[in-house]
Design a protein around this motif. Structure first.
Motif, PDB file in Angstrom:
ATOM      1  N   PHE A 178     -34.951 -18.251   5.246  1.00 29.36           N
ATOM      2  CA  PHE A 178     -34.148 -17.052   5.469  1.00 29.36           C
ATOM      3  C   PHE A 178     -32.921 -17.002   4.568  1.00 29.36           C
ATOM      4  CE2 PHE A 178     -35.951 -18.820   9.422  1.00 29.36           C
ATOM      5  CZ  PHE A 178     -37.011 -17.926   9.557  1.00 29.36           C
ATOM      6  N   LEU A 179     -32.972 -17.804   3.470  1.00 29.24           N
ATOM      7  CA  LEU A 179     -31.864 -17.780   2.528  1.00 29.24           C
ATOM      8  C   LEU A 179     -31.647 -16.355   2.005  1.00 29.24           C
ATOM      9  CD1 LEU A 179     -29.822 -19.683   1.226  1.00 29.24           C
ATOM     10  CD2 LEU A 179     -31.435 -20.050  -0.635  1.00 29.24           C
ATOM     11  N   LYS A 180     -32.765 -15.675   1.709  1.00 30.87           N
ATOM     12  CA  LYS A 180     -32.700 -14.237   1.468  1.00 30.87           C
ATOM     13  C   LYS A 180     -32.836 -13.569   2.821  1.00 30.87           C
ATOM     14  CE  LYS A 180     -35.041 -10.349  -0.742  1.00 30.87           C
ATOM     15  NZ  LYS A 180     -36.229  -9.902  -1.543  1.00 30.87           N
ATOM     16  N   GLY A 186     -26.697 -17.513   2.371  1.00 26.70           N
ATOM     17  CA  GLY A 186     -27.404 -16.607   1.482  1.00 26.70           C
ATOM     18  C   GLY A 186     -26.550 -15.422   1.053  1.00 26.70           C
ATOM     19  N   GLY A 187     -25.240 -15.613   1.046  1.00 25.60           N
ATOM     20  CA  GLY A 187     -24.338 -14.587   0.569  1.00 25.60           C
ATOM     21  C   GLY A 187     -23.988 -13.505   1.569  1.00 25.60           C
ATOM     22  N   VAL A 188     -24.489 -13.614   2.818  1.00 26.33           N
ATOM     23  CA  VAL A 188     -24.179 -12.604   3.828  1.00 26.33           C
ATOM     24  C   VAL A 188     -23.758 -13.295   5.126  1.00 26.33           C
ATOM     25  CG1 VAL A 188     -25.793 -10.933   2.838  1.00 26.33           C
ATOM     26  CG2 VAL A 188     -26.560 -12.459   4.667  1.00 26.33           C
ATOM     27  N   HIS A 195     -31.124 -12.741   9.540  1.00 29.59           N
ATOM     28  CA  HIS A 195     -30.728 -11.520   8.835  1.00 29.59           C
ATOM     29  C   HIS A 195     -29.209 -11.386   8.868  1.00 29.59           C
ATOM     30  CE1 HIS A 195     -30.037  -9.791  12.873  1.00 29.59           C
ATOM     31  NE2 HIS A 195     -31.085 -10.562  13.184  1.00 29.59           N
ATOM     32  N   ALA A 196     -28.690 -10.463   8.094  1.00 33.03           N
ATOM     33  CA  ALA A 196     -27.250 -10.198   8.096  1.00 33.03           C
ATOM     34  C   ALA A 196     -26.841  -9.586   9.424  1.00 33.03           C
ATOM     35  CB  ALA A 196     -26.892  -9.254   6.946  1.00 33.03           C
TER      36      ALA A 196
END
Length: 389
Positions: free
Chosen positions: A318-320, A30-32, A206-207
């Motif tokens: 949890f992609l975001k 998800g980019g993180v 989460h990140a």
């Protein structure tokens, strides 16, 4: 019938599963950057718990390269120490005849996943063929003396009788962990076991950022030395993170039954293996850096799904990445909402039962059979799966 297990588990300061430079494993999703615990680590942690939850020692396997040494000790009538050189030579020749190479330090070429009786079976083979193995070993020594130093040993394929002996020695019919997690032997696919269970890498919802603990160690006797300063005698850093992980695994009871040696109509090994699998995954915690961090937690949300076929990993919930301070609460809502969305869109015809549990109360999921303990969660899930077979 397939059982899916979805868990949410939060760990405080920890380094449960390290990479090659000692940092907690990560993945970009998800980019993180997310925290990650490998599936191999989770399976190992669970496998060591199976005998706590209804499986006998003889119903679990061992993973080893030391089959030669274990067998030689049996032949010598000892439980530890170095076997006689002559005995090791006989076992080494026996392994060659069965099609398995022995590398340096008397270790097998492969890390075998074996039933508990494998060494006994190999010892029996070596006893029955001792004269032939001794002659073959002597002939090999004479031949090696004639060869140039460094020449390679020629590969030879075992005959049909040897293949059958190898099949008996490597039999894992009652080893539930081999039936669950499978086995691969690269140069002989006949001995492979298709895994009944699939285990995903756990990822944080989460990140996550890796942090560093700077530590010092003091020499207790240093203060008595007049010429010494007051500084520490050892300094270093330890990497760690803290994360809430989504964990996913499934088990195909049909494949599990095919892998296991079912001996009678009332043999309950499949039921006991399935229950041990659920409980072990729920309570097992990776051992990395636990002596210095003691991150012994338990899952806060447990969701089991029994279905005819297919599988839904809910990681895309949890992609975001989850944000804010109520990480567990938001993660639970996301996971259950994503499951409901998939159910509504793809249809729930293949789903036969849904069981939910949490130490802090019932999971807020419509249609779920809510239970109040791990025992009830396990019993209800396995009963639903076995009833629908």
């Amino acid at each position: 019938m397939i059982i899916e297990l979805h868990l949410l588990q939060s760990f405080p300061t920890s380094n449960l599963n390290r990479d090659d430079v000692g940092q907690p494993k990560t993945v970009t999703f998800g980019g993180v950057t997310r925290g990650r615990i490998s599936s191999q680590c989770l399976k190992r942690s669970a496998r060591t718990q199976f005998t706590r939850f209804g499986l006998g020692e003889d119903e679990t396997g061992v993973r080893t390269k030391r089959l030669l040494l274990a067998t030689a000790r049996i032949l010598d009538g000892r439980t530890e120490g170095e076997p006689a050189a002559e005995t090791k030579e006989i076992v080494r020749e026996g392994l060659r005849r069965l099609g398995f190479k022995v590398a340096e330090k008397d270790l097998t070429q492969y890390l075998f996943f074996l039933g508990r009786e494998a060494a006994e079976h190999l010892a029996d083979y070596c006893r029955r063929h001792r004269d032939a193995l001794e002659k073959a070993a002597a002939a090999r020594r004479d031949e090696e003396k004639k060869k140039r130093k460094g020449s390679k040993e020629k590969d030879s394929s075992p005959d049909a009788a040897a293949v059958e002996e190898a099949r008996r020695i490597l039999s894992a019919g009652r080893a539930a962990d081999i039936a669950l997690f499978g086995r691969m032997i690269a140069n002989n696919r006949d001995f492979n076991v298709d895994a009944a269970s699939q285990v995903a890498h756990a990822i944080s919802t989460h990140a996550v950022a890796t942090e560093f603990d700077y530590y010092t160690a003091v020499d207790d006797l240093k203060a008595a030395e007049a010429d010494e300063d007051a500084g520490a005698d050892m300094i270093g850093t330890v990497d760690f993170n803290a994360a809430c992980y989504y964990r996913y695994a499934n088990v195909d009871l049909g494949q599990l039954e095919r892998n296991l040696d079912i001996r009678a109509d009332d043999d309950d090994v499949v039921e006991r293996a399935a229950k041990a699998w659920i409980k072990a995954f729920a309570v097992a915690t990776p051992s990395g850096k636990q002596n210095s961090m003691a991150a012994h937690t338990r899952p806060e949300a447990l969701l089991a799904v029994v279905r005819d076929h297919g599988a839904w990993n809910l990681a895309n919930a949890f992609l975001k990445p989850v944000e804010g301070t109520d990480i567990m609460g938001e993660s639970t809502e996301r996971m259950l909402a994503h499951f409901s969305d998939l159910n509504a869109f793809y249809g729930s015809g293949e789903i036969k039962a849904v069981v939910g549990a949490s130490p802090t109360g019932a999971l807020p999921l419509d249609g779920a059979d809510s239970v109040a303990s791990l025992d009830a969660f396990t019993d209800r899930t396995v009963a639903a799966a076995l009833e629908k077979r």
